[in-house]
Each structure stands twice: as structure tokens, then as C-alpha cells.
Design a protein around this motif. Structure first.
Motif, PDB file in Angstrom:
ATOM      1  N   GLN A 183       0.807  -1.222   0.000  1.00 44.16           N
ATOM      2  CA  GLN A 183       0.000   0.000   0.000  1.00 44.16           C
ATOM      3  C   GLN A 183       0.843   1.278   0.000  1.00 44.16           C
ATOM      4  OE1 GLN A 183      -2.357  -1.450   3.579  1.00 44.16           O
ATOM      5  NE2 GLN A 183      -3.994  -0.452   2.442  1.00 44.16           N
ATOM      6  N   VAL A 184       2.165   1.154   0.117  1.00 51.99           N
ATOM      7  CA  VAL A 184       3.001   2.351   0.150  1.00 51.99           C
ATOM      8  C   VAL A 184       3.612   2.600  -1.221  1.00 51.99           C
ATOM      9  CG1 VAL A 184       3.520   1.903   2.586  1.00 51.99           C
ATOM     10  CG2 VAL A 184       5.175   1.231   0.843  1.00 51.99           C
ATOM     11  N   ASP A 185       4.028   3.829  -1.440  1.00 50.14           N
ATOM     12  CA  ASP A 185       4.630   4.211  -2.714  1.00 50.14           C
ATOM     13  C   ASP A 185       6.146   4.087  -2.704  1.00 50.14           C
ATOM     14  OD1 ASP A 185       2.235   5.481  -4.306  1.00 50.14           O
ATOM     15  OD2 ASP A 185       2.073   6.198  -2.244  1.00 50.14           O
ATOM     16  N   VAL A 186       6.756   4.379  -1.545  1.00 53.28           N
ATOM     17  CA  VAL A 186       8.204   4.264  -1.390  1.00 53.28           C
ATOM     18  C   VAL A 186       8.493   3.593  -0.065  1.00 53.28           C
ATOM     19  CG1 VAL A 186      10.426   5.460  -1.266  1.00 53.28           C
ATOM     20  CG2 VAL A 186       8.593   6.392  -2.697  1.00 53.28           C
ATOM     21  N   PHE A 187       9.364   2.596  -0.084  1.00 50.26           N
ATOM     22  CA  PHE A 187       9.868   1.956   1.137  1.00 50.26           C
ATOM     23  C   PHE A 187      11.367   2.146   1.154  1.00 50.26           C
ATOM     24  CE2 PHE A 187      11.048  -2.116   3.469  1.00 50.26           C
ATOM     25  CZ  PHE A 187      10.714  -1.618   4.721  1.00 50.26           C
ATOM     26  N   ALA A 188      11.900   2.640   2.292  1.00 54.94           N
ATOM     27  CA  ALA A 188      13.308   3.056   2.321  1.00 54.94           C
ATOM     28  C   ALA A 188      14.052   2.522   3.544  1.00 54.94           C
ATOM     29  CB  ALA A 188      13.400   4.579   2.285  1.00 54.94           C
ATOM     30  N   PRO A 189      14.318   1.222   3.596  1.00 58.49           N
ATOM     31  CA  PRO A 189      15.125   0.684   4.688  1.00 58.49           C
ATOM     32  C   PRO A 189      16.612   0.944   4.432  1.00 58.49           C
ATOM     33  CG  PRO A 189      14.612  -1.059   3.136  1.00 58.49           C
ATOM     34  CD  PRO A 189      13.904   0.189   2.641  1.00 58.49           C
ATOM     35  N   ASN A 190      17.427   0.752   5.470  1.00 56.27           N
ATOM     36  CA  ASN A 190      18.859   0.722   5.215  1.00 56.27           C
ATOM     37  C   ASN A 190      19.253  -0.707   4.837  1.00 56.27           C
ATOM     38  OD1 ASN A 190      19.342  -0.797   7.595  1.00 56.27           O
ATOM     39  ND2 ASN A 190      19.669   1.053   8.819  1.00 56.27           N
ATOM     40  N   GLU A 191      20.518  -0.910   4.581  1.00 50.15           N
ATOM     41  CA  GLU A 191      20.962  -2.194   4.040  1.00 50.15           C
ATOM     42  C   GLU A 191      20.666  -3.359   4.982  1.00 50.15           C
ATOM     43  OE1 GLU A 191      24.918  -4.055   1.800  1.00 50.15           O
ATOM     44  OE2 GLU A 191      24.907  -2.003   2.572  1.00 50.15           O
ATOM     45  N   ARG A 196      17.191  -8.036   6.652  1.00 52.12           N
ATOM     46  CA  ARG A 196      16.399  -8.680   7.704  1.00 52.12           C
ATOM     47  C   ARG A 196      14.938  -8.826   7.282  1.00 52.12           C
ATOM     48  NH1 ARG A 196      12.873  -6.990  10.905  1.00 52.12           N
ATOM     49  NH2 ARG A 196      13.324  -4.772  10.577  1.00 52.12           N
ATOM     50  N   VAL A 197      14.354  -7.779   6.713  1.00 44.51           N
ATOM     51  CA  VAL A 197      12.942  -7.816   6.342  1.00 44.51           C
ATOM     52  C   VAL A 197      12.687  -8.871   5.271  1.00 44.51           C
ATOM     53  CG1 VAL A 197      11.116  -6.502   5.178  1.00 44.51           C
ATOM     54  CG2 VAL A 197      12.428  -5.450   7.019  1.00 44.51           C
ATOM     55  N   THR A 198      13.611  -9.005   4.326  1.00 48.64           N
ATOM     56  CA  THR A 198      13.411  -9.936   3.206  1.00 48.64           C
ATOM     57  C   THR A 198      13.977 -11.324   3.454  1.00 48.64           C
ATOM     58  OG1 THR A 198      15.480  -9.249   2.149  1.00 48.64           O
ATOM     59  CG2 THR A 198      13.469  -8.022   1.565  1.00 48.64           C
ATOM     60  N   GLY A 199      14.971 -11.432   4.348  1.00 51.18           N
ATOM     61  CA  GLY A 199      15.669 -12.703   4.512  1.00 51.18           C
ATOM     62  C   GLY A 199      16.627 -12.992   3.377  1.00 51.18           C
ATOM     63  N   ALA A 200      16.924 -11.980   2.562  1.00 51.99           N
ATOM     64  CA  ALA A 200      17.801 -12.153   1.395  1.00 51.99           C
ATOM     65  C   ALA A 200      19.260 -12.259   1.826  1.00 51.99           C
ATOM     66  CB  ALA A 200      17.623 -10.987   0.430  1.00 51.99           C
ATOM     67  N   GLY A 201      20.061 -12.829   0.941  1.00 51.27           N
ATOM     68  CA  GLY A 201      21.484 -12.960   1.218  1.00 51.27           C
ATOM     69  C   GLY A 201      22.306 -11.793   0.737  1.00 51.27           C
ATOM     70  N   THR A 202      21.773 -11.029  -0.218  1.00 48.31           N
ATOM     71  CA  THR A 202      22.492  -9.876  -0.753  1.00 48.31           C
ATOM     72  C   THR A 202      21.535  -8.689  -0.854  1.00 48.31           C
ATOM     73  OG1 THR A 202      21.969 -10.329  -3.083  1.00 48.31           O
ATOM     74  CG2 THR A 202      23.940 -11.401  -2.149  1.00 48.31           C
ATOM     75  N   VAL A 203      22.110  -7.506  -0.899  1.00 51.57           N
ATOM     76  CA  VAL A 203      21.276  -6.314  -0.995  1.00 51.57           C
ATOM     77  C   VAL A 203      20.566  -6.254  -2.342  1.00 51.57           C
ATOM     78  CG1 VAL A 203      23.135  -4.824  -1.838  1.00 51.57           C
ATOM     79  CG2 VAL A 203      21.234  -3.823  -0.579  1.00 51.57           C
ATOM     80  N   ALA A 208      15.285  -6.653  -5.173  1.00 48.54           N
ATOM     81  CA  ALA A 208      14.393  -7.325  -6.117  1.00 48.54           C
ATOM     82  C   ALA A 208      13.134  -7.845  -5.425  1.00 48.54           C
ATOM     83  CB  ALA A 208      15.125  -8.465  -6.816  1.00 48.54           C
ATOM     84  N   LEU A 209      13.283  -8.425  -4.235  1.00 51.75           N
ATOM     85  CA  LEU A 209      12.136  -8.958  -3.509  1.00 51.75           C
ATOM     86  C   LEU A 209      11.178  -7.846  -3.087  1.00 51.75           C
ATOM     87  CD1 LEU A 209      13.935 -11.621  -1.280  1.00 51.75           C
ATOM     88  CD2 LEU A 209      12.289 -12.083  -3.111  1.00 51.75           C
TER      89      LEU A 209
END
Length: 306
Positions: A183-191, A196-203, A208-209
Motif C-alpha cells: 500500500q506504500v509508494d516508497v519503502f526506504a530501509p537501510n541495508e 532482515r525484512v526480506t531474509g535475502a542474502g544480498t542487498v 528485487a524482492l
């Protein structure tokens, strides 16, 4: 401020903080030890940084915040008035409303200890309906039924939503988080937050997620600058090398610069450049004290690596 006056404004919904910033630490901080700091500053922070930073850049802002009878509330109110900020969104309470962060800061990073007196914030949906701003800035990751209702209200009024993360708990495995981000237009986490939010291994994987849910994703990378993607377009901006005094508030100042250009529909590269310039300027002073005014932003943009 009426909704008519606020229609071109940015609504900032978030608590103030007072940052007690200890710098020039003489040694590492660890339990059971005492470390001396040669530098000490007390500066307003929290959502104050977003409202003050946008105000310095000439943007009309409505900051919804609560203040009490305590010395910290008085400190931030005095700073807001010195900046000439609009007070329409302020609520005053006949008791202390303390929100204090102690930041132990060096040139590489910081450790933070925070305290906040509990108080029921004004519901976000109510704020959006009352002020009907063009943009609402949310300082941390919010999700759940109340957030969903508020963001639906934003969509009804044509209000665009910028959301930071601020290391608040939540991840893509939670349905409420995925709903809110959708529902948001921009999401701006730090690296680190993006990973942490995605569980991804790389930035890059995290970007992409997140782009599967959010139209525009920005990932702040500290001294490395920032990267972003929107509508399949990716961009990156390297940060200039600057003398680092304190990194507290740098992410919020980045958000200010990005939103300042994003409001006008500027290209993604220009939004990133303004964000990185504002973030880089911020670390050259304690807290957000070095947040840029509009003429200073023009100068800082010339310092960015290309």
C-alpha cells in the motif's frame, strides 16, 4: 491548518526525540566498563528531523507530535519554534512525554539506548483524513489492521506514502507486512534492515524482492551511498567522502532529500542524489544539526561522485 491549506503539505506522523550524542569515545563500549567521551551534544531528533529538514528545504509540513511538561519536550518545542515550523499538528499534555535517545557515536557507527514514555498517538487514518496532505512520511515500518485502514484512507485522498523501516520488527513472511508494503509508494530501509525484512542474502536480492511489492524501493547504504529501483529502472549514488562527526539522523536526512525531489516528480537519479547529499551533510555535525537549507543542497550536489 485546514485540509485546504495542507493539500500540498507533507504530513510527518511520528514522535520527537532528544538525542544525547556522545562522541570522540576513548575506547570501545562494553558491559561492566566505563568509557569517557570527549564530545557531548543534545539535539532534537526523531520525527523532528524529518519535519525540520523539509521545512529548511522550503516544503510545507504538518508534523503530528505529542509534547508534555518535561524538559525534553520543552527543548524540542523551542527548537521547532526557532526553525519557524508550523505547530498545527502538535498536541500538549499535562504530564511528562519524554522521548530520549543516548547515542554513543564514533566515525564508523553508533550504539543507541532509548526511552519513550507511553502515549496513545493520534490515529494515522484520522490525521490523513483531517489534513489530506500530498505525501505522508512514516518514520518506521508499520503494519496491521489500523495501518491498512490508514493507508486505504491515504489512497482515497490521493496521498502518497513514504515509509522508512528503522529496524522495527516485521518481515515478508508476515501477511500484515506484505499488505502494508503493498500500500506504500516508497519503502526506504537501510541495508541491514532490507536484508532482515526480506531474509535475502544480498542487498541486490533484497531490492528485487521488495520491488515485487512496492513501486519504489530505496536502500540506504551509509558511506556507500544508496541504491533504488522503480518500474524496472535501477539507480545508485555513491556518497562523497566527508569528515564524520556523528551518524545519528543521517538516514532521516537522506529521507528528507529524497522526498524533497520525489514530490516534484524528479527522476530517480535526482532523488537519490538529493538524499545522499542531505545524508552526507548530516554526518558532519551532531544529530541532525547540519540538515541542509535549499541553497546548501545545491552546493552539496556538486560534491557528489559521478
Amino acid at each position: 491548518m485546514s485540509s485546504q491549506r495542507a493539500k500540498d503539505a507533507v504530513l510527518i506522523a511520528g514522535a520527537y526525540a532528544v538525542d544525547l550524542v556522545l562522541t570522540d569515545l576513548r575506547g570501545p563500549v562494553s558491559a561492566g566498563t566505563e568509557v569517557w567521551a570527549d564530545g557531548l551534544d543534545m539535539v532534537p531528533g526523531g520525527a523532528f528531523t524529518l519535519a525540520m529538514g523539509l521545512h529548511r528545504l522550503g516544503r510545507q509540513t504538518v508534523w503530528a507530535a505529542d509534547f508534555g511538561t518535561d524538559v525534553f519536550s520543552r527543548e524540542v518545542l523551542a527548537a521547532a519554534r526557532q526553525e519557524g515550523m508550523d505547530e498545527t499538528g502538535f498536541r500538549h499534555h499535562p504530564r511528562p512525554v519524554r522521548n530520549v535517545t543516548v547515542a554513543l557515536s564514533d566515525a564508523k557507527d553508533r550504539a543507541m539506548i532509548a526511552h519513550e514514555d507511553p502515549i496513545a498517538a493520534r490515529p494515522l487514518a484520522e490525521l490523513i483524513d483531517a489534513f489530506r496532505p500530498s505525501v505522508v512520511m512514516l518514520p518506521f515500518l508499520q503494519f496491521g489492521p489500523d495501518t491498512t485502514d490508514a493507508l486505504e484512507m491515504a489512497a482515497q485522498h490521493g496521498t502518497r506514502v513514504f515509509m522508512d523501516c528503522q529496524d522495527y520488527p516485521g518481515h515478508l513472511g508476515m501477511d500484515d507486512v506484505r499488505t502494508a508494503l503493498g500500500q506504500v509508494d516508497v519503502f526506504a530501509p537501510n541495508e541491514s534492515e532490507a536484508l532482515r525484512v526480506t531474509g535475502a542474502g544480498t542487498v541486490e536480492e533484497a531490492l528485487a524482492l521488495l520491488c515485487e511489492l512496492v513501486p519504489t524501493v530505496v536502500i540506504k547504504r551509509g558511506p556507500a551511498g544508496a541504491m533504488a529501483a522503480t518500474n524496472g529502472l535501477r539507480a545508485a549514488q555513491v556518497s562523497p567522502t566527508v569528515p564524520v562527526v556523528d551518524t545519528t539522523g543521517a538516514g532521516d536526512c537522506f529521507n528528507v532529500g529524497f522526498v524533497h525531489r520525489w514530490i516534484d516528480g524528479s527522476p530517480l537519479n535526482d532523488c537519490l542524489a538529493a538524499g545522499v547529499a542531505c545524508g552526507a551533510a548530516a554526518v558532519t555535525g551532531p544529530g541532525s544539526s547540519n540538515a541542509l537549507h535549499a541553497p546548501e543542497l545545491t552546493t552539496w550536489l556538486t560534491r557528489l561522485p559521478h
